[in-house]
Design an enzyme around this catalytic site. Sequence first.
Site, PDB file in Angstrom:
ATOM      1  N   ALA A 105     -35.485 -55.688 -19.319  1.00  0.00           N
ATOM      2  CA  ALA A 105     -36.946 -55.525 -19.276  1.00  0.00           C
ATOM      3  C   ALA A 105     -37.387 -54.919 -17.946  1.00  0.00           C
ATOM      4  O   ALA A 105     -38.278 -54.063 -17.905  1.00  0.00           O
ATOM      5  CB  ALA A 105     -37.637 -56.867 -19.508  1.00  0.00           C
ATOM      6  N   ASP A 106     -36.771 -55.364 -16.861  1.00  0.00           N
ATOM      7  CA  ASP A 106     -37.054 -54.763 -15.552  1.00  0.00           C
ATOM      8  C   ASP A 106     -36.664 -53.295 -15.534  1.00  0.00           C
ATOM      9  O   ASP A 106     -37.388 -52.442 -15.010  1.00  0.00           O
ATOM     10  CB  ASP A 106     -36.284 -55.501 -14.456  1.00  0.00           C
ATOM     11  CG  ASP A 106     -36.907 -56.826 -14.067  1.00  0.00           C
ATOM     12  OD1 ASP A 106     -38.146 -56.900 -14.008  1.00  0.00           O
ATOM     13  OD2 ASP A 106     -36.161 -57.779 -13.821  1.00  0.00           O
ATOM     14  N   ILE A 107     -35.484 -53.001 -16.089  1.00  0.00           N
ATOM     15  CA  ILE A 107     -35.009 -51.617 -16.099  1.00  0.00           C
ATOM     16  C   ILE A 107     -35.946 -50.739 -16.919  1.00  0.00           C
ATOM     17  O   ILE A 107     -36.287 -49.615 -16.512  1.00  0.00           O
ATOM     18  CB  ILE A 107     -33.572 -51.558 -16.643  1.00  0.00           C
ATOM     19  CG1 ILE A 107     -32.608 -52.263 -15.679  1.00  0.00           C
ATOM     20  CG2 ILE A 107     -33.127 -50.113 -16.867  1.00  0.00           C
ATOM     21  CD1 ILE A 107     -31.229 -52.497 -16.256  1.00  0.00           C
TER      22      ILE A 107
END
Length: 397
Positions: free
Chosen positions: A170-172
Site C-alpha cells: 500500500a505504501d509502494i
Amino acid sequence: MNRPLEGITVLTLEHAIAAPFCTRQLADLGARVIKVERPGTGDFARAYDQRVNGLASHFVWTNRSKESLTLDVKHPQGQEVLRRLVAEADVLVQNLAPGAAARLGLSYEALSKEHKGLIVCDISGYGDDAKQPGPYRDKKAYDLLIQSESGFLSVTGTPDEMAKAGCSIADIAAGMYAYSNILAALLQRDKTGKGCRIDVSMLESMVEWMSFPMYYAFDGAAPPARAGAAHATIYPYGPFPAGDGKMVMLGLQNEREWQVFCAKVLEQPALATDARFASNTLRTASREALREIIVQSFAPFSAAQIIERLDAAQIANAQANTMQDVWAHPQLRARERWTEVGTGAGAIPALWPPGMPREWDPRMDAVPTLGQHTDAILAEIGYDAAAIAALRAQEAV
C-alpha cells in the site's frame, strides 16, 4: 551528468515508506531532495530494525541520494528556515498527519499565493481534501491497515486464513502514484508556469490496484477465492512440488499451452481432452484432482529437471526463490544490475533503478546520516556560522 530532473529541488517532510519511496525515485532521476527530519530521532523508519550493518532495511532502501536536515518545524526559528527552503523548492512533498502541514502554513492554498510554480504533493491514508474530507480523513493509516481496508487481505492467503503482502504494497502504491503525478505536474508546469496540488490517498491507490478482483465480484458476484500462492481463477497456475522437495512455479494462459503441457511436460496427451479439464473454467473447478495428477507426474523428477522440461515446452515457469537466491540471481548479475551506495556504516549493494535509458546517469549517492547536511543547507539559505550556532542553542535544528 545526464539526469532528467537535474536542477529540480524537492523539499520533503516525510517518514515511513510512501513519501520516502516517491522522493527517492525523484532523486534517482537527478532531483535534489532535501529531507527534513526531527532533531534527535529523525524519520522513525531509521529505527525499524538494524538489519543492514546496524541500519534499518526500509530506510536504506528509500532514502539514498538525499540530504538530511534536522529541523523543529514547530519552533519559530524553524518555521523561518522552512519559509526560506520553500522559496527555493520546485516540489514540496509531505506525509504528515492529515491537516498537520496546513497548520504549519505548508498547504498549497497558502504557499501558491507567493510561489506560483510550486507543486505540493500531500500523501495520506484516506485523502486530505477540506472540501471532500470523507469520514475517514483523520484515521491513522499504516500499510497493513490499508491492505485490509482496500479488500486486499480478503482475497489474499489460504482458504482458512488471510495473509498480508510480504512487502509494503500500500505504501509502494501510494509512493508510485505520487511519483508519477509529480512528474506529470512538472511537465504541465513547463507549459503553464503554474504549480498544483496533488492529493494522494493510500486507500485510493490500493483500490485502483484491486480493480481486477473488484470487477470479478461485480454486482454482488462472489469474489476470487483465496488460493495461497496459486492463481484464484486460472489453473494450473501456481506452485507444485518436485520430487526433491523443491517448489516449481508454473503458469498456463491458454488452451494451446494446456495441450502442450499435457503432451510434453506431463507426457499424458490424452489428459488435454479429459472432460474434467477441457477449459480453464473446468480446470479451476477441478483443481484438486488436477493438482494430484501433476504432483504425481512431477514426483520422479527434481525441480531442475521439471524446469528443463517446462522450458523445452515453452511453458512459463519460475523458481521459488528465497531472498538469498534473489541477491545472487544470475539474470541480475548477467545484466550488471547491481551497484553500491554509501551509508554511515559503509557501502551496501543497491539495484540500479529499473527501466532507465542507458544514456541517463541515475543518481546513486549515499544514504544520509541524521542531520548530515544541516549546516551546509542552512549556509546556502543565508545563515552564517553564528546564526547556525544560535539555531542549535535554541534547539531549532
